[in-house]
Motif scaffolding. Structure first.
Motif, PDB file in Angstrom:
ATOM      1  N   UNK A   1       0.807  -1.222   0.000  1.00 24.75           N
ATOM      2  CA  UNK A   1       0.000   0.000   0.000  1.00 24.75           C
ATOM      3  C   UNK A   1       0.835   1.266   0.000  1.00 24.75           C
ATOM      4  N   UNK A   2       2.097   1.160   0.413  1.00 24.36           N
ATOM      5  CA  UNK A   2       2.956   2.330   0.539  1.00 24.36           C
ATOM      6  C   UNK A   2       2.736   3.119   1.806  1.00 24.36           C
ATOM      7  N   UNK A   3       1.806   2.712   2.668  1.00 26.61           N
ATOM      8  CA  UNK A   3       1.487   3.476   3.874  1.00 26.61           C
ATOM      9  C   UNK A   3       2.701   3.519   4.805  1.00 26.61           C
ATOM     10  N   UNK A   4       3.009   4.720   5.284  1.00 23.47           N
ATOM     11  CA  UNK A   4       4.155   4.967   6.155  1.00 23.47           C
ATOM     12  C   UNK A   4       3.681   4.974   7.611  1.00 23.47           C
ATOM     13  N   UNK A   5       4.419   4.299   8.480  1.00 19.58           N
ATOM     14  CA  UNK A   5       4.069   4.228   9.894  1.00 19.58           C
ATOM     15  C   UNK A   5       4.845   5.260  10.710  1.00 19.58           C
ATOM     16  N   UNK A   6       4.254   5.663  11.818  1.00 24.90           N
ATOM     17  CA  UNK A   6       4.971   6.452  12.813  1.00 24.90           C
ATOM     18  C   UNK A   6       5.672   5.482  13.753  1.00 24.90           C
ATOM     19  N   UNK A   7       6.984   5.511  13.766  1.00 25.60           N
ATOM     20  CA  UNK A   7       7.755   4.551  14.549  1.00 25.60           C
ATOM     21  C   UNK A   7       7.976   5.084  15.966  1.00 25.60           C
ATOM     22  N   UNK A   8       7.497   4.364  16.981  1.00 28.07           N
ATOM     23  CA  UNK A   8       7.685   4.833  18.354  1.00 28.07           C
ATOM     24  C   UNK A   8       9.102   4.572  18.849  1.00 28.07           C
ATOM     25  N   UNK A   9       9.542   5.339  19.828  1.00 30.92           N
ATOM     26  CA  UNK A   9      10.829   5.104  20.451  1.00 30.92           C
ATOM     27  C   UNK A   9      10.807   3.767  21.183  1.00 30.92           C
ATOM     28  N   UNK A  10      11.953   3.093  21.172  1.00 32.93           N
ATOM     29  CA  UNK A  10      12.071   1.836  21.874  1.00 32.93           C
ATOM     30  C   UNK A  10      11.541   0.639  21.118  1.00 32.93           C
ATOM     31  N   UNK A  11      11.262   0.810  19.828  1.00 29.45           N
ATOM     32  CA  UNK A  11      10.740  -0.282  19.006  1.00 29.45           C
ATOM     33  C   UNK A  11      11.784  -1.389  18.891  1.00 29.45           C
ATOM     34  N   UNK A  12      11.333  -2.643  18.982  1.00 35.42           N
ATOM     35  CA  UNK A  12      12.277  -3.759  18.901  1.00 35.42           C
ATOM     36  C   UNK A  12      12.909  -3.857  17.519  1.00 35.42           C
ATOM     37  N   UNK A  13      12.080  -3.747  16.473  1.00 36.77           N
ATOM     38  CA  UNK A  13      12.574  -3.968  15.115  1.00 36.77           C
ATOM     39  C   UNK A  13      11.693  -3.239  14.116  1.00 36.77           C
ATOM     40  N   UNK A  14      12.312  -2.607  13.130  1.00 38.90           N
ATOM     41  CA  UNK A  14      11.552  -2.053  12.018  1.00 38.90           C
ATOM     42  C   UNK A  14      12.042  -2.639  10.702  1.00 38.90           C
ATOM     43  N   UNK A  15      11.095  -2.875   9.813  1.00 37.66           N
ATOM     44  CA  UNK A  15      11.404  -3.313   8.457  1.00 37.66           C
ATOM     45  C   UNK A  15      11.524  -2.052   7.602  1.00 37.66           C
ATOM     46  N   UNK A  16      12.762  -1.684   7.299  1.00 41.37           N
ATOM     47  CA  UNK A  16      13.021  -0.469   6.531  1.00 41.37           C
ATOM     48  C   UNK A  16      13.227  -0.761   5.056  1.00 41.37           C
ATOM     49  N   UNK A  17      12.882  -1.964   4.617  1.00 40.45           N
ATOM     50  CA  UNK A  17      13.195  -2.410   3.265  1.00 40.45           C
ATOM     51  C   UNK A  17      12.622  -1.488   2.201  1.00 40.45           C
ATOM     52  N   UNK A  18      11.360  -1.074   2.347  1.00 34.35           N
ATOM     53  CA  UNK A  18      10.739  -0.214   1.344  1.00 34.35           C
ATOM     54  C   UNK A  18      11.034   1.270   1.581  1.00 34.35           C
ATOM     55  N   UNK A  19      11.237   1.654   2.823  1.00 38.52           N
ATOM     56  CA  UNK A  19      11.443   3.073   3.142  1.00 38.52           C
ATOM     57  C   UNK A  19      12.839   3.555   2.757  1.00 38.52           C
ATOM     58  N   UNK A  20      13.838   2.734   3.019  1.00 40.28           N
ATOM     59  CA  UNK A  20      15.225   3.130   2.798  1.00 40.28           C
ATOM     60  C   UNK A  20      15.449   3.496   1.337  1.00 40.28           C
ATOM     61  N   UNK A  21      15.834   4.739   1.111  1.00 39.34           N
ATOM     62  CA  UNK A  21      16.115   5.214  -0.234  1.00 39.34           C
ATOM     63  C   UNK A  21      14.964   5.916  -0.910  1.00 39.34           C
ATOM     64  N   UNK A  22      13.729   5.781  -0.377  1.00 37.63           N
ATOM     65  CA  UNK A  22      12.573   6.433  -1.000  1.00 37.63           C
ATOM     66  C   UNK A  22      12.056   7.619  -0.191  1.00 37.63           C
ATOM     67  N   UNK A  23      12.193   7.537   1.135  1.00 37.14           N
ATOM     68  CA  UNK A  23      11.764   8.626   2.007  1.00 37.14           C
ATOM     69  C   UNK A  23      12.878   8.884   3.012  1.00 37.14           C
ATOM     70  N   UNK A  24      12.891  10.069   3.626  1.00 38.52           N
ATOM     71  CA  UNK A  24      13.913  10.311   4.650  1.00 38.52           C
ATOM     72  C   UNK A  24      13.806   9.268   5.767  1.00 38.52           C
ATOM     73  N   UNK A  25      14.890   8.579   6.015  1.00 37.96           N
ATOM     74  CA  UNK A  25      14.932   7.568   7.065  1.00 37.96           C
ATOM     75  C   UNK A  25      16.346   7.514   7.608  1.00 37.96           C
ATOM     76  N   UNK A  26      16.458   7.604   8.916  1.00 39.79           N
ATOM     77  CA  UNK A  26      17.749   7.437   9.569  1.00 39.79           C
ATOM     78  C   UNK A  26      17.562   6.468  10.729  1.00 39.79           C
ATOM     79  N   UNK A  27      18.357   5.441  10.755  1.00 37.82           N
ATOM     80  CA  UNK A  27      18.225   4.455  11.816  1.00 37.82           C
ATOM     81  C   UNK A  27      18.383   5.106  13.187  1.00 37.82           C
TER      82      UNK A  27
END
Length: 347
Positions: A126-152
Motif C-alpha cells: 500500500x505504501x502506507x508509512x508508519x509512525x515509529x515509536x521510540x524503543x521499538x524492537x525492530x523495524x522493516x526499513x526495506x521499502x522506506x530506505x532510499x525512498x523517504x527520509x529515514x535514519x536508523x
C-alpha cells in the motif's frame, strides 16, 4: 511497443554504480578472514562497504551485519524473541510474530508495547508509512530506505532490516542494522564472521554493489528525485479515478511512499489485471497472491478491514526514477480500456 516496468517495490533495476562496484570487487581475490595482503585488501573493501551502508542509513555508531537479504535479517533479529506485530507485515516478518496489533482502515498500526513489537517503516503493498515509536524492537526499513527520509539513529528502533535489491543493488544481499549492545543469538554458526553474528564468508561482490547502491539512493533522495516520482503517481491516480469512479485507492488518506499506488476494483481479480497488463506491455503486481494454484485475497487489505472482493481486486503499481510520464499515461489508458471491458462483462 516498449515495455514499461512499473514494479519497483518488487525489485529495482540494478544501478550502474552498483554494477561498476561489483565488477571491481570481482578482481579482489582474497578472503576477508585471511590475514595475508590479499585477505587484508578484501577486509578493507568489506569494512568500507559497511561504513557506506551505515552512513547512507544514518546508522553511524550502529552495527551493520551483512546477510543474504531482508528475509534472513528478519530471522536473525526475531528468532526466539516472541515479538508481536500487525497483520500487514511482510511475509518475512509475519512468519516470526504474533499478529495481534490493531490496524486502522488507512493501514496505520497502534503499537502497545514497543519493546516487543515489529513495525514496518512503510508497507510494500500500500505504501502506507508508519509512525515509529521510540524503543521499538525492530523495524522493516526495506521499502522506506532510499525512498523517504529515514535514519536508523532517529527511527527509535533497536534493529532494522534492509535489502539491497529494493534500492538498485544486487539480489541476494541485505543487512541487519542494530544498536550496539543489542543482544542477538547467531542463527548461522561457524567461522565467526560478521562479529560472530552470522557465520560464512561474506558475499563481497554483492556487498560492494549494495554499498554503492545505498550511496546512490541517498544522493537521489537528497536531490528530490522521489518528489518527481510522486507527481507521476498522482497523475496516474487522477487518470484512473476520472474514468473508473468505483476504484478504491488504498491508504490514500495516510502518508504513503511517493511511488506506490494500490487500488482495487471489487469483482475484478487482481491477478487477472496483472496478466492483462503484462500482455499489454506493463509489469505490475497484484494485491493478492497465488500459492500452489490457490488464489487468496491480500491479507494486508483484509487486516485493514477490506472485504474479500476488494482484497482480491487490488493491484499495486510502483514507480521509480526511470519511469516516464508517457509510460504512466500509456498504462492508465490501457488499464482503463480493460476496465471498460470488465464493466461491460459485469453489466
Amino acid at each position: 511497443m516498449k515495455r514499461a516496468y512499473l514494479d519497483w517495490n518488487a525489485t529495482a533495476p540494478l544501478r550502474p554504480e552498483a554494477r561498476e562496484a561489483m565488477v571491481a570487487a570481482m578482481d579482489v581475490v582474497g578472503n576477508p578472514s585471511s590475514v595475508h595482503a590479499e585477505g587484508r585488501a578484501a577486509k578493507a573493501l568489506l569494512e568500507r562497504a559497511r561504513g557506506q551502508v551505515a552512513s547512507a542509513m544514518g546508522a553511524d555508531g550502529a552495527d551493520v551485519v551483512f546477510v543474504s537479504g531482508a528475509t534472513e535479517a528478519a530471522a536473525l533479529a526475531c528468532a526466539g524473541r516472541g515479538l508481536q506485530g500487525a497483520g500487514i507485515e511482510h511475509d518475512a516478518l509475519d512468519a516470526w510474530i504474533d499478529p495481534v496489533l490493531p490496524v486502522d482502515p488507512e493501514g496505520r498500526v497502534t503499537v502497545q508495547d514497543p519493546a516487543q513489537t515489529v513495525l514496518q517503516a512503510a508497507n510494500s503493498e500500500t505504501g502506507v508509512i508508519q509512525n515509529l515509536p521510540q524503543g521499538l524492537a525492530l523495524t522493516d526499513a526495506t521499502q522506506a530506505f532510499g525512498k523517504i527520509p529515514f535514519a536508523f539513529n532517529w527511527s527509535g528502533a533497536d534493529m532494522a532490516v534492509v535489502s539491497a535489491h529494493k534500492l538498485g543493488g544486487p539480489k541476494g544481499v541485505g543487512a541487519l542494522v542494530m544498536r550496539r549492545g543489542t543482544d542477538l543469538a547467531a542463527q548461522l554458526r561457524g567461522g565467526g564472521q560478521e562479529m560472530g553474528r552470522r557465520a560464512g564468508t561474506e558475499n563481497l561482490i554483492g556487498i560492494a554493489g549494495f554499498a554503492a547502491a545505498a550511496e546512490a539512493a541517498a544522493r537521489d533522495l537528497a536531490d528530490g528525485v522521489w518528489s518527481e516520482v510522486e507527481k507521476l503517481r498522482n497523475i496516474l491516480e487522477n487518470a484512473v479515478a476520472a474514468d473508473a469512479k468505483e476504484t478504491i485507492f488504498v491508504g490514500k488518506g495516510a502518508a504513503r511512499l511517493p511511488n506506490t499506488s494500490c487500488f482495487a476494483v471489487p469483482g475484478w481479480k487482481g491477478e487477472t489485471q496483472v496478466m492483462q497488463m503484462d500482455l499489454a506491455g506493463f509489469a505490475i503486481s497484484a494485491g493478492s497472491a497465488c500459492s500452489s494454484g490457490k488464489v487468496r485475497a491480500s491479507r494486508v487489505l483484509q487486516a485493514m478491514g477490506y472485504d474479500e472482493a476488494a482484497a482480491q481486486g487490488a493491484i499495486r503499481v510502483s514507480l521509480g526514477p526511470e519511469t516516464t510520464e508517457d509510460e504512466v499515461m500509456r498504462f492508465a489508458e490501457s488499464w482503463l480500456r480493460h476496465h471498460e471491458k470488465h464493466r461491460a462483462r459485469a453489466a
